[in-house]
Motif scaffolding. Structure first.
Motif, PDB file in Angstrom:
ATOM      1  N   LEU A  18       6.466  -5.620  15.307  1.00  0.00           N
ATOM      2  CA  LEU A  18       5.314  -4.986  15.942  1.00  0.00           C
ATOM      3  C   LEU A  18       5.674  -3.608  16.490  1.00  0.00           C
ATOM      4  CD1 LEU A  18       3.577  -7.984  17.737  1.00  0.00           C
ATOM      5  CD2 LEU A  18       2.828  -6.759  15.699  1.00  0.00           C
ATOM      6  N   VAL A  19       6.884  -3.437  16.993  1.00  0.00           N
ATOM      7  CA  VAL A  19       7.325  -2.125  17.474  1.00  0.00           C
ATOM      8  C   VAL A  19       7.388  -1.140  16.314  1.00  0.00           C
ATOM      9  CG1 VAL A  19       9.324  -0.888  18.401  1.00  0.00           C
ATOM     10  CG2 VAL A  19       8.515  -2.943  19.529  1.00  0.00           C
ATOM     11  N   LEU A  20       7.914  -1.588  15.171  1.00  0.00           N
ATOM     12  CA  LEU A  20       7.972  -0.721  13.996  1.00  0.00           C
ATOM     13  C   LEU A  20       6.576  -0.341  13.509  1.00  0.00           C
ATOM     14  CD1 LEU A  20      10.907  -2.307  11.972  1.00  0.00           C
ATOM     15  CD2 LEU A  20      10.900  -0.159  13.249  1.00  0.00           C
ATOM     16  N   VAL A  21       5.652  -1.308  13.521  1.00  0.00           N
ATOM     17  CA  VAL A  21       4.275  -1.021  13.125  1.00  0.00           C
ATOM     18  C   VAL A  21       3.646  -0.018  14.101  1.00  0.00           C
ATOM     19  CG1 VAL A  21       1.972  -2.043  12.905  1.00  0.00           C
ATOM     20  CG2 VAL A  21       3.934  -3.179  11.886  1.00  0.00           C
ATOM     21  N   THR A  22       3.940  -0.173  15.380  1.00  0.00           N
ATOM     22  CA  THR A  22       3.424   0.755  16.382  1.00  0.00           C
ATOM     23  C   THR A  22       3.967   2.165  16.149  1.00  0.00           C
ATOM     24  OG1 THR A  22       3.250  -1.022  17.997  1.00  0.00           O
ATOM     25  CG2 THR A  22       3.254   1.214  18.855  1.00  0.00           C
ATOM     26  N   ILE A  28       1.467   8.282  11.987  1.00  0.00           N
ATOM     27  CA  ILE A  28       0.260   8.645  11.244  1.00  0.00           C
ATOM     28  C   ILE A  28      -0.737   9.340  12.164  1.00  0.00           C
ATOM     29  CG2 ILE A  28      -1.755   7.697  10.044  1.00  0.00           C
ATOM     30  CD1 ILE A  28       0.109   5.614   8.840  1.00  0.00           C
ATOM     31  N   ALA A  29      -0.893   8.838  13.380  1.00  0.00           N
ATOM     32  CA  ALA A  29      -1.806   9.470  14.338  1.00  0.00           C
ATOM     33  C   ALA A  29      -1.319  10.874  14.694  1.00  0.00           C
ATOM     34  CB  ALA A  29      -1.924   8.614  15.595  1.00  0.00           C
ATOM     35  N   GLY A  30      -0.007  11.050  14.859  1.00  0.00           N
ATOM     36  CA  GLY A  30       0.537  12.371  15.158  1.00  0.00           C
ATOM     37  C   GLY A  30       0.286  13.359  14.039  1.00  0.00           C
ATOM     38  N   ILE A  31       0.451  12.903  12.797  1.00  0.00           N
ATOM     39  CA  ILE A  31       0.189  13.776  11.656  1.00  0.00           C
ATOM     40  C   ILE A  31      -1.288  14.144  11.597  1.00  0.00           C
ATOM     41  CG2 ILE A  31       0.150  13.851   9.121  1.00  0.00           C
ATOM     42  CD1 ILE A  31       2.735  12.136   9.231  1.00  0.00           C
ATOM     43  N   SER A  32      -2.158  13.182  11.840  1.00  0.00           N
ATOM     44  CA  SER A  32      -3.591  13.487  11.809  1.00  0.00           C
ATOM     45  C   SER A  32      -3.983  14.412  12.951  1.00  0.00           C
ATOM     46  CB  SER A  32      -4.417  12.206  11.831  1.00  0.00           C
ATOM     47  OG  SER A  32      -4.253  11.521  13.045  1.00  0.00           O
ATOM     48  N   LEU A  33      -3.347  14.287  14.108  1.00  0.00           N
ATOM     49  CA  LEU A  33      -3.628  15.214  15.214  1.00  0.00           C
ATOM     50  C   LEU A  33      -3.133  16.619  14.886  1.00  0.00           C
ATOM     51  CD1 LEU A  33      -2.836  13.029  18.338  1.00  0.00           C
ATOM     52  CD2 LEU A  33      -5.070  13.838  17.577  1.00  0.00           C
ATOM     53  N   LEU A  34      -2.002  16.719  14.211  1.00  0.00           N
ATOM     54  CA  LEU A  34      -1.506  18.028  13.786  1.00  0.00           C
ATOM     55  C   LEU A  34      -2.471  18.673  12.805  1.00  0.00           C
ATOM     56  CD1 LEU A  34       0.885  20.064  13.806  1.00  0.00           C
ATOM     57  CD2 LEU A  34       1.725  18.854  11.797  1.00  0.00           C
TER      58      LEU A  34
END
Length: 145
Positions: A18-22, A28-34
């Motif tokens: 679960l930590v790896l999935v997080t 992915i969220a960081g890339i989309s925010l960039l």
């Protein structure tokens, strides 16, 4: 023969997964925010180029470079705040709707809301600095030609 299952070890393995999935979802969220930030920067550059005459008129009437810079920073901040709040409200709506069909309820905490607002504000300010400086550094004489 006997088999022993250590549930604590199994739970630890599930926790590691679960930590790896997080981390993966966070990347992915960081890339989309960039990418969203680059989009905001592009939109701000377009706004600066389309409003060159407005900038010239404001500067001719006595506006300082810092007031022009602050105007475009505030505009970028406003755009990203509207997007962040819209995304937050849409996320709350979807999570509460989905949780009605599941055996557990969605928990929305104040920390998540504040984090959303802070991140969208930071992206708006960070990616609007260069276009705002570009607008503030435009030469008044070249604009009014």
């Amino acid at each position: 023969t006997y088999q022993v299952f250590d549930l604590a070890l199994m739970m630890q393995g599930i926790g590691n997964i679960l930590v790896l999935v997080t981390y993966f979802i966070s990347a992915i969220a960081g890339i989309s925010l960039l990418i969203a930030g680059v989009g905001v920067m592009n939109m701000m550059y377009i706004s600066v180029s389309e409003r060159t005459k407005e900038i010239g008129i404001r500067r001719a009437l006595g506006a300082t470079k810092s007031s022009v810079r602050n105007q475009f920073l505030l505009e970028g901040l406003t755009i990203t705040m509207i997007g962040g709040i819209t995304g937050l409200l849409l996320g709350i709506l979807v999570s509460t709707t989905v949780s009605r069909f599941l055996p557990f309820t969605a928990v929305i905490d104040v920390f998540s809301i504040l984090l959303t607002v802070i991140i969208s504000s930071a992206i708006g300010l960070f990616f609007s600095v260069m276009p705002a400086n570009s607008a503030a550094q435009k030469d008044l004489i070249d604009i009014l030609r």
